[in-house]
Design a protein around this motif. Structure first.
Motif, PDB file in Angstrom:
ATOM      1  N   PRO A  17       0.819  -1.213   0.000  1.00 15.98           N
ATOM      2  CA  PRO A  17       0.000   0.000   0.000  1.00 15.98           C
ATOM      3  C   PRO A  17       0.851   1.260   0.000  1.00 15.98           C
ATOM      4  O   PRO A  17       1.890   1.316   0.670  1.00 15.98           O
ATOM      5  N   PRO A  18       0.463   2.294  -0.758  1.00  9.21           N
ATOM      6  CA  PRO A  18       1.225   3.550  -0.763  1.00  9.21           C
ATOM      7  C   PRO A  18       1.157   4.229   0.596  1.00  9.21           C
ATOM      8  O   PRO A  18       0.103   4.241   1.230  1.00  9.21           O
ATOM      9  N   PRO A  19       2.257   4.794   1.065  1.00 12.93           N
ATOM     10  CA  PRO A  19       2.224   5.564   2.314  1.00 12.93           C
ATOM     11  C   PRO A  19       1.532   6.898   2.097  1.00 12.93           C
ATOM     12  O   PRO A  19       1.474   7.410   0.971  1.00 12.93           O
ATOM     13  N   ILE A  20       1.015   7.475   3.183  1.00 15.36           N
ATOM     14  CA  ILE A  20       0.151   8.659   3.087  1.00 15.36           C
ATOM     15  C   ILE A  20       0.736   9.816   3.888  1.00 15.36           C
ATOM     16  O   ILE A  20       1.143   9.657   5.041  1.00 15.36           O
ATOM     17  N   ALA A  21       0.764  11.003   3.263  1.00 19.58           N
ATOM     18  CA  ALA A  21       1.108  12.260   3.935  1.00 19.58           C
ATOM     19  C   ALA A  21      -0.154  13.100   4.041  1.00 19.58           C
ATOM     20  O   ALA A  21      -1.011  13.069   3.157  1.00 19.58           O
ATOM     21  N   THR A  22      -0.279  13.855   5.121  1.00 14.22           N
ATOM     22  CA  THR A  22      -1.502  14.620   5.372  1.00 14.22           C
ATOM     23  C   THR A  22      -1.225  16.119   5.432  1.00 14.22           C
ATOM     24  O   THR A  22      -0.319  16.558   6.134  1.00 14.22           O
ATOM     25  N   VAL A  23      -2.016  16.888   4.693  1.00 16.42           N
ATOM     26  CA  VAL A  23      -1.953  18.350   4.732  1.00 16.42           C
ATOM     27  C   VAL A  23      -3.033  18.843   5.689  1.00 16.42           C
ATOM     28  O   VAL A  23      -4.208  18.536   5.497  1.00 16.42           O
ATOM     29  N   PRO A  24      -2.672  19.579   6.751  1.00 19.80           N
ATOM     30  CA  PRO A  24      -3.666  19.993   7.743  1.00 19.80           C
ATOM     31  C   PRO A  24      -4.581  21.114   7.243  1.00 19.80           C
ATOM     32  O   PRO A  24      -4.170  22.257   7.130  1.00 19.80           O
ATOM     33  N   LEU A  25      -5.841  20.773   6.984  1.00 18.91           N
ATOM     34  CA  LEU A  25      -6.831  21.775   6.589  1.00 18.91           C
ATOM     35  C   LEU A  25      -8.013  21.829   7.538  1.00 18.91           C
ATOM     36  O   LEU A  25      -8.931  22.613   7.330  1.00 18.91           O
ATOM     37  N   GLY A  26      -8.028  20.965   8.564  1.00 20.44           N
ATOM     38  CA  GLY A  26      -9.178  20.873   9.447  1.00 20.44           C
ATOM     39  C   GLY A  26      -9.042  21.753  10.676  1.00 20.44           C
ATOM     40  O   GLY A  26      -8.278  22.716  10.710  1.00 20.44           O
ATOM     41  N   THR A  27      -9.813  21.390  11.720  1.00 23.45           N
ATOM     42  CA  THR A  27      -9.808  22.137  12.980  1.00 23.45           C
ATOM     43  C   THR A  27      -8.825  21.531  13.977  1.00 23.45           C
ATOM     44  O   THR A  27      -8.020  22.220  14.572  1.00 23.45           O
ATOM     45  N   GLY A  28      -8.877  20.205  14.161  1.00 18.90           N
ATOM     46  CA  GLY A  28      -7.979  19.554  15.112  1.00 18.90           C
ATOM     47  C   GLY A  28      -6.636  19.223  14.515  1.00 18.90           C
ATOM     48  O   GLY A  28      -5.591  19.500  15.097  1.00 18.90           O
ATOM     49  N   ASN A  29      -6.630  18.603  13.329  1.00 17.23           N
ATOM     50  CA  ASN A  29      -5.396  18.246  12.611  1.00 17.23           C
ATOM     51  C   ASN A  29      -4.442  17.399  13.452  1.00 17.23           C
ATOM     52  O   ASN A  29      -3.232  17.605  13.465  1.00 17.23           O
ATOM     53  N   ASN A  30      -5.010  16.424  14.166  1.00 13.84           N
ATOM     54  CA  ASN A  30      -4.184  15.574  15.019  1.00 13.84           C
ATOM     55  C   ASN A  30      -3.294  14.631  14.219  1.00 13.84           C
ATOM     56  O   ASN A  30      -2.147  14.389  14.598  1.00 13.84           O
ATOM     57  N   LEU A  31      -3.820  14.081  13.134  1.00 18.64           N
ATOM     58  CA  LEU A  31      -3.000  13.182  12.312  1.00 18.64           C
ATOM     59  C   LEU A  31      -1.801  13.898  11.700  1.00 18.64           C
ATOM     60  O   LEU A  31      -0.668  13.424  11.829  1.00 18.64           O
ATOM     61  N   PRO A  32      -1.995  15.047  11.025  1.00 17.98           N
ATOM     62  CA  PRO A  32      -0.825  15.748  10.477  1.00 17.98           C
ATOM     63  C   PRO A  32       0.189  16.140  11.549  1.00 17.98           C
ATOM     64  O   PRO A  32       1.398  15.991  11.354  1.00 17.98           O
ATOM     65  N   PHE A  33      -0.301  16.608  12.688  1.00 18.62           N
ATOM     66  CA  PHE A  33       0.603  17.051  13.741  1.00 18.62           C
ATOM     67  C   PHE A  33       1.422  15.882  14.291  1.00 18.62           C
ATOM     68  O   PHE A  33       2.623  16.017  14.559  1.00 18.62           O
ATOM     69  N   SER A  34       0.783  14.720  14.446  1.00 17.30           N
ATOM     70  CA  SER A  34       1.490  13.563  14.992  1.00 17.30           C
ATOM     71  C   SER A  34       2.679  13.161  14.134  1.00 17.30           C
ATOM     72  O   SER A  34       3.699  12.690  14.647  1.00 17.30           O
ATOM     73  N   PHE A  35       2.556  13.360  12.810  1.00 20.09           N
ATOM     74  CA  PHE A  35       3.597  12.889  11.903  1.00 20.09           C
ATOM     75  C   PHE A  35       4.436  14.013  11.302  1.00 20.09           C
ATOM     76  O   PHE A  35       5.087  13.834  10.282  1.00 20.09           O
ATOM     77  N   GLY A  36       4.421  15.176  11.961  1.00 16.91           N
ATOM     78  CA  GLY A  36       5.358  16.231  11.613  1.00 16.91           C
ATOM     79  C   GLY A  36       4.921  17.179  10.517  1.00 16.91           C
ATOM     80  O   GLY A  36       5.718  17.992  10.050  1.00 16.91           O
ATOM     81  N   TRP A  37       3.638  17.131  10.106  1.00 17.40           N
ATOM     82  CA  TRP A  37       3.172  18.012   9.030  1.00 17.40           C
ATOM     83  C   TRP A  37       2.556  19.295   9.553  1.00 17.40           C
ATOM     84  O   TRP A  37       2.095  20.118   8.770  1.00 17.40           O
ATOM     85  N   GLY A  38       2.535  19.475  10.867  1.00 21.07           N
ATOM     86  CA  GLY A  38       2.064  20.724  11.454  1.00 21.07           C
ATOM     87  C   GLY A  38       0.586  20.697  11.804  1.00 21.07           C
ATOM     88  O   GLY A  38      -0.150  19.771  11.468  1.00 21.07           O
ATOM     89  N   LYS A  39       0.155  21.770  12.504  1.00 18.13           N
ATOM     90  CA  LYS A  39      -1.253  21.917  12.885  1.00 18.13           C
ATOM     91  C   LYS A  39      -1.982  22.914  11.998  1.00 18.13           C
ATOM     92  O   LYS A  39      -3.205  22.899  11.913  1.00 18.13           O
ATOM     93  N   LYS A  40      -1.231  23.797  11.369  1.00 18.78           N
ATOM     94  CA  LYS A  40      -1.838  24.822  10.514  1.00 18.78           C
ATOM     95  C   LYS A  40      -1.468  24.554   9.062  1.00 18.78           C
ATOM     96  O   LYS A  40      -0.435  23.953   8.761  1.00 18.78           O
ATOM     97  N   ASN A  41      -2.337  25.024   8.169  1.00 19.76           N
ATOM     98  CA  ASN A  41      -2.074  24.821   6.750  1.00 19.76           C
ATOM     99  C   ASN A  41      -0.745  25.443   6.359  1.00 19.76           C
ATOM    100  O   ASN A  41      -0.454  26.588   6.723  1.00 19.76           O
ATOM    101  N   PRO A  42       0.115  24.707   5.630  1.00 23.42           N
ATOM    102  CA  PRO A  42       1.448  25.222   5.281  1.00 23.42           C
ATOM    103  C   PRO A  42       1.436  26.269   4.186  1.00 23.42           C
ATOM    104  O   PRO A  42       2.484  26.784   3.825  1.00 23.42           O
ATOM    105  N   GLY A  43       0.284  26.614   3.638  1.00 17.18           N
ATOM    106  CA  GLY A  43       0.204  27.633   2.591  1.00 17.18           C
ATOM    107  C   GLY A  43      -0.330  27.049   1.300  1.00 17.18           C
ATOM    108  O   GLY A  43      -0.172  25.861   1.009  1.00 17.18           O
TER     109      GLY A  43
END
Length: 464
Positions: free
Chosen positions: A131-157
Motif C-alpha cells: 500500500p502507498p504511504p500517506i502524507a496529510t496536509v492539515p486543513l481541518g480544525t484539530g489536525n491531530n494526524l498531520p501534527f502527529s507525523f510532523g506536518w504541522g497543525k496549521k495549513n502550510p500555505g
C-alpha cells in the motif's frame, strides 16, 4: 544549481504522465525515466474555508491535473481502484515504468482528520500487498494526524512556493507503520435491517487516532452541527477554534456543576473492560468524576495535546505503564473530568487520568441509563441513540493491523519497532488479525472488511 532548477526537478520527479493515469489513452508515451517519487493528491475542497479550493488550483497548476482529485467530486476508492488496475495492466504488458510508478507511489491527502481517516480506510479496504504511504496536509480544525507525523497543525500555505516546500518534505519523508483499530457496536433496535445470528444489529468501523465517548464528543458534535447550519461563519482555522471553545463553555464542559448539575459521569452510563494480548478481560475502576473517556492511538488529541504524556514516575512504572507507541498494538485509555482537567495538558508533563493500556477495549452500557450518548472517532462526532430496553449495548475495540504513514522531520509519533523489542514485532504485518477461539470464519472476515470509509456512523457529506 539554482532554486528554480531544483523546483523544476522536484516537479518532474513527482509528475505522472497521463498515459499512466488514464485508461482512455491508448498510446503510451515513451519517457526517458519514470518519476522517482510519483504522488496522487486528494483534496477536500470543503475543508479550511477557501483554502481547499485554492490548494486544489495550485496543485493542478504544478503537477498533472489528472493526478489531483477533489474529494467533493470523486470517491477515493473508485479513483485508486481504477488507477492501480490500469498500472497493473500496463505492467502485465511489459511496461516496466508502470511497475516503478506503482512501487514508488505516495499519496497526499489534504483535509481534516476525518478526511485523512477516510483515505486510510480506503487504502486498508483495498488490501494491497504494497500500500502507498500517506502524507496529510492539515486543513481541518484539530489536525491531530498531520501534527502527529510532523506536518504541522496549521495549513502550510496554498501558494506555489509553499506547495513546493511541502512536496520536498513528502519526497524526503520516512515511512512509519501505525496500528489500525476495528470497532464494533451491537444492539437491539426497533428498526428494519439485517441481524446477526443472535438477533442484534451490528455497526462496524475503524480508526487510527482515537475513539472518545462522553462530554468532549458532545462539544465536538455541537460544533459540527453549528457548522452545518451556518457554514459561512467557519471560514478559517482561527475562527473555528475560537467557536469550538465557546461551545465548550456553553455545553458545561468547563462549568458542569453550575450549568449542567445533572450531567452524567461515565460510571452512570457504562462499564469499561480491557483485555491484554492473552485475551484476559478485566473491568476498570473508573473514578466518579470522569465524564469523558478517550482511547488513544496517536500522541495528539484536540489540536495537538497529548492526554497520555510520558509516564516515567514511580507509580506509573509500578503499574507497568509505558510510553505511547503507534505500532505496539496497544491503546492508551485516558479519562477527563471536565474542560479544566483538559487544560493541564498545556502544562509541561501534564496528562489526563491514565486508566490503562490495552489490546482490546469493551464498553458495556447500563440498561436505561440514557436514551443517547455522544461519540467521536478520528475527528468525526455523532449522537448515538441507546435503546432503553436493551441490556446488551456493547462497543468493542480490537487491533486489526497496520497502515503506512509518511513522517516528516518534526514527527512526534514514536514507533516501538524503532527500538528493538521482539515481543512487538508480531504486529508488523499490515494484514494481521488476531484470531480468538470463539470467533468463526465469518466473524474474522467481517473484521478484515471493517471499511472505515463506508461503515459505522460517519456523515461523509459533511466531513471535515
Amino acid at each position: 544549481m539554482s532554486v528554480q532548477t531544483e523546483g523544476t526537478e522536484l516537479i518532474s520527479e513527482m509528475r505522472i504522465p497521463d498515459c499512466y493515469l488514464r485508461s482512455d489513452i491508448e498510446r503510451v508515451v515513451n519517457i526517458s525515466k519514470p518519476p522517482t517519487c510519483p504522488v496522487i493528491v486528494f483534496i477536500n475542497s470543503r475543508s479550511g474555508g477557501q483554502l481547499g479550493v485554492r490548494l486544489l488550483q495550485t496543485y493542478r497548476n504544478l503537477l498533472n491535473p489528472s493526478q489531483i482529485f477533489d474529494l467533493d467530486d470523486e470517491a477515493p476508492d473508485q479513483v485508486l481502484s481504477k488507477l492501480l488496475g490500469h498500472l497493473e495492466r500496463l505492467k502485465a504488458d511489459g511496461l516496466r515504468f508502470a511497475a516503478d510508478i506503482r512501487d514508488n507511489m505516495r499519496i497526499i491527502v489534504a483535509g481534516g482528520d476525518g478526511t485523512a481517516g477516510w483515505l486510510l480506510g480506503v487504502v486498508s479496504d483495498l488490501k494491497l500487498s504494497n500500500p502507498p504511504p500517506i502524507a496529510t496536509v492539515p486543513l481541518g480544525t484539530g489536525n491531530n494526524l498531520p501534527f502527529s507525523f510532523g506536518w504541522g497543525k496549521k495549513n502550510p500555505g496554498t501558494d506555489r512556493e509553499s506547495v513546493k516546500r511541502f512536496l520536498e518534505k513528502v519526497k524526503k519523508a520516512k515511512i512509519m507503520q501505525i496500528d489500525s483499530w476495528h470497532i464494533r457496536m451491537k444492539m437491539r433496535i426497533p428498526a428494519e435491517g439485517p441481524l446477526d445470528p443472535e438477533g442484534y444489529h451490528t455497526f462496524r468501523g475503524g480508526f487510527w487516532n482515537y475513539f472518545s465517548l462522553g462530554m468532549d464528543a458532545q462539544v465536538s458534535y455541537e460544533f459540527h452541527t453549528e457548522r452545518k447550519l451556518h457554514p459561512e461563519r467557519f471560514k478559517n482555522q482561527l475562527v473555528n477554534q475560537s467557536t469550538y471553545a465557546k461551545i465548550g463553555c456553553s455545553q458545561g464542559w468547563f462549568c458542569a456543576s453550575l450549568v449542567h448539575p445533572n450531567s452524567r459521569n461515565f460510571r452512570q452510563l457504562a462499564k469499561l473492560k480491557v483485555a491484554d494480548r492473552q485475551g484476559q478481560w478485566d473491568e476498570l475502576p473508573i473514578p466518579n468524576s470522569i465524564r469523558s473517556i478517550v482511547c488513544l492511538n496517536l500522541p495528539s488529541f484536540s489540536g495537538g495535546l497529548n492526554p497520555w504524556g510520558i509516564p516515567n514516575d514511580k507509580k506509573s512504572r509500578e503499574r507497568g505503564l509505558t510510553p505511547p507507541y503507534v505500532d505496539d498494538g496497544l491503546l492508551e485509555i485516558v479519562g477527563f473530568r471536565d474542560g479544566w482537567h483538559g487544560l493541564v495538558l498545556l502544562a509541561p508533563h501534564g496528562h489526563g487520568t491514565r486508566l490503562a493500556q490495552a489490546h482490546r477495549v469493551r464498553f458495556e452500557f447500563h440498561q436505561g441509563a440514557a436514551d443517547h450518548t455522544y461519540m467521536r472517532m478520528d475527528g468525526e462526532p455523532w449522537k448515538q441513540p441507546l435503546p432503553k430496553n436493551d441490556d446488551t449495548v456493547i462497543i468493542e475495540i480490537s487491533h486489526l493491523g497496520q497502515v503506512k504513514m509518511l513522517a516528516a522531520d518534526n514527527c512526534i509519533a514514536k514507533g516501538a519497532q524503532d527500538v528493538y523489542n521482539p515481543s512487538l514485532h508480531s504486529f508488523a504485518d499490515g494484514n494481521d488479525v488476531e484470531v480468538e477461539g470463539d470467533e468463526d470464519e465469518e466473524e474474522i472476515e467481517s473484521r478484515r472488511k471493517f471499511g472505515a470509509a463506508h461503515t459505522f456512523r460517519i456523515d461523509f457529506d459533511h466531513i471535515d
